[in-house]
Enzyme design. Sequence first.
Site, mmCIF file in Angstrom:
data_model
loop_
_atom_site.group_PDB
_atom_site.id
_atom_site.type_symbol
_atom_site.label_atom_id
_atom_site.label_comp_id
_atom_site.label_asym_id
_atom_site.label_seq_id
_atom_site.Cartn_x
_atom_site.Cartn_y
_atom_site.Cartn_z
ATOM 1 C CG ASP A 1 -37.025 35.203 -14.043
ATOM 2 O OD1 ASP A 1 -36.080 34.600 -14.593
ATOM 3 O OD2 ASP A 1 -37.713 34.693 -13.129
ATOM 4 C CG HIS B 1 -29.661 34.187 -21.630
ATOM 5 N ND1 HIS B 1 -30.533 34.538 -20.623
ATOM 6 C CD2 HIS B 1 -29.061 33.036 -21.227
ATOM 7 C CE1 HIS B 1 -30.457 33.628 -19.653
ATOM 8 N NE2 HIS B 1 -29.582 32.712 -19.998
ATOM 9 C CG LEU C 1 -33.002 56.379 -18.241
ATOM 10 C CD1 LEU C 1 -34.018 56.323 -17.110
ATOM 11 C CD2 LEU C 1 -33.463 55.469 -19.398
HETATM 12 C C1 IPE Z 1 -33.254 36.819 -10.998
HETATM 13 O O1 IPE Z 1 -33.677 35.794 -11.796
HETATM 14 C C2 IPE Z 1 -31.940 37.362 -11.497
HETATM 15 C C3 IPE Z 1 -31.996 38.067 -12.763
HETATM 16 C C4 IPE Z 1 -33.079 38.345 -13.442
HETATM 17 C C5 IPE Z 1 -30.728 38.509 -13.282
HETATM 18 P P1 IPE Z 1 -33.345 34.268 -11.459
HETATM 19 O O2 IPE Z 1 -33.955 33.470 -12.528
HETATM 20 O O3 IPE Z 1 -31.886 34.111 -11.227
HETATM 21 O O4 IPE Z 1 -34.088 34.094 -10.077
HETATM 22 P P2 IPE Z 1 -34.697 32.784 -9.417
HETATM 23 O O5 IPE Z 1 -33.635 31.721 -9.436
HETATM 24 O O6 IPE Z 1 -35.883 32.388 -10.237
HETATM 25 O O7 IPE Z 1 -35.092 33.204 -8.046
HETATM 26 C C1 IPE Z 2 -33.393 35.768 -16.722
HETATM 27 O O1 IPE Z 2 -33.897 34.660 -17.367
HETATM 28 C C2 IPE Z 2 -31.985 36.116 -17.160
HETATM 29 C C3 IPE Z 2 -30.955 35.848 -16.152
HETATM 30 C C4 IPE Z 2 -31.165 35.447 -14.939
HETATM 31 C C5 IPE Z 2 -29.584 36.067 -16.566
HETATM 32 P P1 IPE Z 2 -33.637 33.202 -16.821
HETATM 33 O O2 IPE Z 2 -32.397 32.670 -17.452
HETATM 34 O O3 IPE Z 2 -33.636 33.182 -15.348
HETATM 35 O O4 IPE Z 2 -34.899 32.444 -17.399
HETATM 36 P P2 IPE Z 2 -35.771 31.327 -16.686
HETATM 37 O O5 IPE Z 2 -36.176 31.895 -15.370
HETATM 38 O O6 IPE Z 2 -34.915 30.121 -16.550
HETATM 39 O O7 IPE Z 2 -36.927 31.130 -17.603
HETATM 40 MG MG MG Z 3 -35.086 32.890 -13.981
#
Ligand code: IPE
Ligand code: IPE
Ligand code: MG
Length: 277
Positions: A35, A52, A146
């Site tokens: 995240d 990303h 793995l």
């Molecule tokens: C969780 O992250 C999903 C992934 C890392 C793929 P999100 O960014 O979607 O989760 P929330 O919205 O902060 O709970």
């Molecule tokens: C995690 O990073 C990647 C996915 C959920 C695909 P985020 O896109 O959720 O990044 P933040 O949480 O907005 O910083």
């Molecule tokens: Mg996120």
Amino acid sequence: MQDLFAVLTPGDEEWLLAKALDPERMPAHVAVIMDGNGRWARKRNLPRVAGHKAGIEPVRTVVETCARLGIEYLTLYAFSVENWKRPRTEVETLWRLLRSYLKVEIPRLVRNNIRLNVIGRVDALPEAAREDLEAAMHLTAANTGLTVNLAMNYGGRAELVDAMNRVLDAARRQGRLDELHLDEETIHANLYTAGQPDPDLLIRTSGEMRISNFLLWQIAYAELYVTDTLWPDFKRADLLRAVVEYQRRDRRFGGLTAARKPKSELALAEPLGVSSR
Ligand code: IPE
Ligand code: IPE
Ligand code: MG
């Protein structure tokens, strides 16, 4: 572990962390909620998709390091069933990045004996991405090192619903619906992760103290490790730090004593010689 020391420089931070690890007590299964890509980009005044893109390198690092550590299973949360709520352009970029990641990585996975497995509602993915994922699974199916579970269009509740429906469908087909009785083994055997050990260590980057619908069944006794580091900034040392911390935990599983003793009291008392974050 020897594989890991082969790429470390004696005396530096990663080497010290690796030295602090007990090879006998490695987690069998590490799961990661990757995240913070969006926040990483925002801090740099870049569009979210740049975050990303920057999040690909840590995926490579974590896969490689887990393989070198001799960890058996790594589950990476890449796209949740809830992530469809995001703008279409962001979601489409994620599929594009996934496909370019696979293109580059498949030969490396094959070479390094790593098996790629996808968990989630794969049928609902765009066709091109699904085909690439299936090809990757096929090409790495015979690998014995793995196993990387890539969680794609994954939801913990969706997984449980799918597992229950599989059990119901099978019982219906066999005309044994009346006698159906559920137990933990039956549910485990019908999860996407059937046959795999539960995660021992769950890492979440970027500081959020929540599970976000990840592996709800499997993390019953996982050790949780949350770091403020944003996913694109996550380095080999961050992973090693998480595993060192994991080995310091007293896993009781509801009992009164640790399931296994730490390497030595000395190792626990020693400072790691690394900056703490
Ligand atoms: C969780 O992250 C999903 C992934 C890392 C793929 P999100 O960014 O979607 O989760 P929330 O919205 O902060 O709970
Ligand atoms: C995690 O990073 C990647 C996915 C959920 C695909 P985020 O896109 O959720 O990044 P933040 O949480 O907005 O910083
Ligand atoms: Mg996120």
